[in-house]
Design a protein around this motif. Structure first.
Motif, PDB file in Angstrom:
ATOM      1  N   PHE A   6      -5.333  -0.755   6.984  1.00 45.84           N
ATOM      2  CA  PHE A   6      -5.260  -1.559   5.778  1.00 45.84           C
ATOM      3  C   PHE A   6      -3.853  -1.984   5.387  1.00 45.84           C
ATOM      4  CE2 PHE A   6      -9.180   0.901   5.259  1.00 45.84           C
ATOM      5  CZ  PHE A   6     -10.060  -0.150   5.208  1.00 45.84           C
ATOM      6  N   GLU A   7      -2.877  -1.529   6.115  1.00 48.00           N
ATOM      7  CA  GLU A   7      -1.495  -1.805   5.726  1.00 48.00           C
ATOM      8  C   GLU A   7      -1.237  -3.301   5.563  1.00 48.00           C
ATOM      9  OE1 GLU A   7       3.013  -0.911   7.238  1.00 48.00           O
ATOM     10  OE2 GLU A   7       1.391   0.371   7.926  1.00 48.00           O
ATOM     11  N   ALA A   8      -1.600  -4.093   6.548  1.00 49.89           N
ATOM     12  CA  ALA A   8      -1.309  -5.529   6.493  1.00 49.89           C
ATOM     13  C   ALA A   8      -2.066  -6.218   5.364  1.00 49.89           C
ATOM     14  CB  ALA A   8      -1.657  -6.180   7.827  1.00 49.89           C
ATOM     15  N   GLU A   9      -3.362  -5.900   5.204  1.00 51.38           N
ATOM     16  CA  GLU A   9      -4.167  -6.582   4.193  1.00 51.38           C
ATOM     17  C   GLU A   9      -3.810  -6.167   2.776  1.00 51.38           C
ATOM     18  OE1 GLU A   9      -5.701  -4.863   6.735  1.00 51.38           O
ATOM     19  OE2 GLU A   9      -7.261  -6.092   7.626  1.00 51.38           O
ATOM     20  N   MET A  10      -3.459  -4.917   2.576  1.00 47.21           N
ATOM     21  CA  MET A  10      -3.307  -4.387   1.239  1.00 47.21           C
ATOM     22  C   MET A  10      -1.870  -4.444   0.725  1.00 47.21           C
ATOM     23  SD  MET A  10      -6.424  -3.269   0.683  1.00 47.21           S
ATOM     24  CE  MET A  10      -7.051  -1.713   0.175  1.00 47.21           C
ATOM     25  N   ALA A  11      -0.890  -4.499   1.597  1.00 46.43           N
ATOM     26  CA  ALA A  11       0.489  -4.402   1.150  1.00 46.43           C
ATOM     27  C   ALA A  11       1.091  -5.749   0.777  1.00 46.43           C
ATOM     28  CB  ALA A  11       1.338  -3.753   2.233  1.00 46.43           C
ATOM     29  N   VAL A  12       0.662  -6.798   1.408  1.00 49.03           N
ATOM     30  CA  VAL A  12       1.296  -8.095   1.210  1.00 49.03           C
ATOM     31  C   VAL A  12       0.423  -8.968   0.317  1.00 49.03           C
ATOM     32  CG1 VAL A  12       2.185 -10.146   2.353  1.00 49.03           C
ATOM     33  CG2 VAL A  12       2.379  -7.918   3.469  1.00 49.03           C
ATOM     34  N   ALA A  32      -9.985 -10.608  -1.986  1.00 48.62           N
ATOM     35  CA  ALA A  32      -9.373 -10.449  -0.664  1.00 48.62           C
ATOM     36  C   ALA A  32      -9.318  -8.979  -0.256  1.00 48.62           C
ATOM     37  CB  ALA A  32      -7.974 -11.057  -0.649  1.00 48.62           C
ATOM     38  N   VAL A  33      -8.980  -8.113  -1.186  1.00 51.26           N
ATOM     39  CA  VAL A  33      -8.940  -6.674  -0.891  1.00 51.26           C
ATOM     40  C   VAL A  33     -10.341  -6.176  -0.555  1.00 51.26           C
ATOM     41  CG1 VAL A  33      -8.509  -4.401  -1.905  1.00 51.26           C
ATOM     42  CG2 VAL A  33      -6.845  -6.243  -2.226  1.00 51.26           C
ATOM     43  N   ARG A  34     -11.328  -6.618  -1.308  1.00 49.99           N
ATOM     44  CA  ARG A  34     -12.719  -6.221  -1.037  1.00 49.99           C
ATOM     45  C   ARG A  34     -13.148  -6.681   0.355  1.00 49.99           C
ATOM     46  NH1 ARG A  34     -17.916  -8.826  -2.341  1.00 49.99           N
ATOM     47  NH2 ARG A  34     -19.518  -7.198  -2.345  1.00 49.99           N
ATOM     48  N   ARG A  35     -12.840  -7.941   0.674  1.00 47.35           N
ATOM     49  CA  ARG A  35     -13.180  -8.446   2.019  1.00 47.35           C
ATOM     50  C   ARG A  35     -12.513  -7.622   3.112  1.00 47.35           C
ATOM     51  NH1 ARG A  35     -12.443 -13.410  -0.410  1.00 47.35           N
ATOM     52  NH2 ARG A  35     -10.343 -13.576   0.464  1.00 47.35           N
ATOM     53  N   ALA A  36     -11.262  -7.234   2.887  1.00 43.60           N
ATOM     54  CA  ALA A  36     -10.547  -6.423   3.878  1.00 43.60           C
ATOM     55  C   ALA A  36     -11.252  -5.090   4.091  1.00 43.60           C
ATOM     56  CB  ALA A  36      -9.102  -6.201   3.438  1.00 43.60           C
ATOM     57  N   LEU A  38     -14.428  -4.398   3.436  1.00 39.93           N
ATOM     58  CA  LEU A  38     -15.751  -4.621   4.020  1.00 39.93           C
ATOM     59  C   LEU A  38     -15.673  -5.012   5.497  1.00 39.93           C
ATOM     60  CD1 LEU A  38     -17.550  -6.507   1.105  1.00 39.93           C
ATOM     61  CD2 LEU A  38     -18.097  -4.210   1.979  1.00 39.93           C
ATOM     62  N   SER A  39     -14.520  -5.448   5.945  1.00 37.85           N
ATOM     63  CA  SER A  39     -14.388  -5.874   7.340  1.00 37.85           C
ATOM     64  C   SER A  39     -14.297  -4.703   8.311  1.00 37.85           C
ATOM     65  CB  SER A  39     -13.162  -6.785   7.508  1.00 37.85           C
ATOM     66  OG  SER A  39     -11.971  -6.041   7.395  1.00 37.85           O
ATOM     67  N   HIS A  40     -14.188  -3.498   7.790  1.00 41.14           N
ATOM     68  CA  HIS A  40     -14.134  -2.292   8.621  1.00 41.14           C
ATOM     69  C   HIS A  40     -15.335  -1.410   8.322  1.00 41.14           C
ATOM     70  CE1 HIS A  40     -10.018  -3.143   9.837  1.00 41.14           C
ATOM     71  NE2 HIS A  40      -9.743  -3.379   8.569  1.00 41.14           N
ATOM     72  N   ARG A  41     -15.935  -0.895   9.372  1.00 44.80           N
ATOM     73  CA  ARG A  41     -17.034   0.043   9.166  1.00 44.80           C
ATOM     74  C   ARG A  41     -16.515   1.212   8.336  1.00 44.80           C
ATOM     75  NH1 ARG A  41     -20.533   3.420  13.621  1.00 44.80           N
ATOM     76  NH2 ARG A  41     -21.032   5.025  12.123  1.00 44.80           N
ATOM     77  N   ASP A  42     -17.230   1.562   7.304  1.00 39.83           N
ATOM     78  CA  ASP A  42     -16.823   2.617   6.374  1.00 39.83           C
ATOM     79  C   ASP A  42     -15.455   2.352   5.771  1.00 39.83           C
ATOM     80  OD1 ASP A  42     -19.213   4.074   6.782  1.00 39.83           O
ATOM     81  OD2 ASP A  42     -18.375   4.968   8.597  1.00 39.83           O
ATOM     82  N   GLY A  43     -15.120   1.082   5.599  1.00 41.02           N
ATOM     83  CA  GLY A  43     -13.816   0.709   5.072  1.00 41.02           C
ATOM     84  C   GLY A  43     -13.526   1.287   3.702  1.00 41.02           C
ATOM     85  N   GLY A  44     -14.547   1.398   2.863  1.00 32.21           N
ATOM     86  CA  GLY A  44     -14.342   1.992   1.546  1.00 32.21           C
ATOM     87  C   GLY A  44     -13.932   3.445   1.645  1.00 32.21           C
ATOM     88  N   GLN A  96     -21.509  -0.218   1.385  1.00 33.94           N
ATOM     89  CA  GLN A  96     -21.515   0.309   2.744  1.00 33.94           C
ATOM     90  C   GLN A  96     -22.422   1.526   2.901  1.00 33.94           C
ATOM     91  OE1 GLN A  96     -17.237   0.595   3.531  1.00 33.94           O
ATOM     92  NE2 GLN A  96     -17.350  -1.352   4.629  1.00 33.94           N
ATOM     93  N   GLU A  97     -22.757   2.168   1.804  1.00 35.55           N
ATOM     94  CA  GLU A  97     -23.628   3.337   1.879  1.00 35.55           C
ATOM     95  C   GLU A  97     -25.020   3.073   1.323  1.00 35.55           C
ATOM     96  OE1 GLU A  97     -21.566   6.623   0.082  1.00 35.55           O
ATOM     97  OE2 GLU A  97     -20.077   6.671   1.685  1.00 35.55           O
TER      98      GLU A  97
END
Length: 152
Positions: A6-12, A32-36, A38-44, A96-97
């Motif tokens: 999440f570094e790239a999506e969340m930091a900038v 945008a943060v939510r999409r980031a 959700l783009s990963h399995r178990d991202g939350g 996701q759950e």
């Protein structure tokens, strides 16, 4: 692992465009943060267990600056950012759950005694609209922030 995912999506965060309302900017960034996530399995859940927040400090600094420039105190801005962040994280984890199968019924609720609860459970059992729930909650939070700012 979560830190690097999440570094790239969340930091900038980009600065808002000219004339863009702080609330519109915050909503766009929240989506945008939510999409980031959700783009990963178990991202939350992965985001929930990030260990090193230092990669997010540039983004947090910008968020605080934008909110302060809009008229919030740093304390109020931080509280607003945490409230919105918790909403994002909670909605992603819920989505996701989500294991409730459509048509799951009314869980034995006495519809004559509790007609509103029975209807609400039936609506939920018909399938959740996670996007609508997220947008509704986000709109409530932003409206509350705007109202608090207007009272100043």
């Amino acid at each position: 692992m979560a830190d690097s995912m999440f570094e790239a999506e969340m930091a900038v965060l980009d600065r808002p465009g000219p004339g863009m309302d702080w609330a519109d900017w915050l909503v766009a960034r929240s989506r945008a943060v939510r999409r980031a996530m959700l783009s990963h399995r178990d991202g939350g859940r992965l985001r929930e267990h990030m260990h090193d927040p230092s990669g997010q400090w540039p983004g947090l600094e910008l968020l605080l600056q934008m909110m302060e420039e809009a008229g919030f105190t740093v304390e109020d801005a931080m509280s607003a950012i945490f409230a919105v962040g918790h909403h994002i994280l909670g909605s992603v984890i819920a989505q996701q759950e989500d294991q409730v199968p459509p048509g799951a019924g009314n869980a034995g609720i006495d519809a004559r005694r509790f007609p509103r609860v029975a209807r609400a459970v039936a609506l939920r059992a018909e399938g959740r609209d996670h996007d609508r729930e997220f947008e509704y909650g986000l709109a409530m939070l932003v409206a509350g922030c705007r109202a608090m700012l207007d009272r100043r």
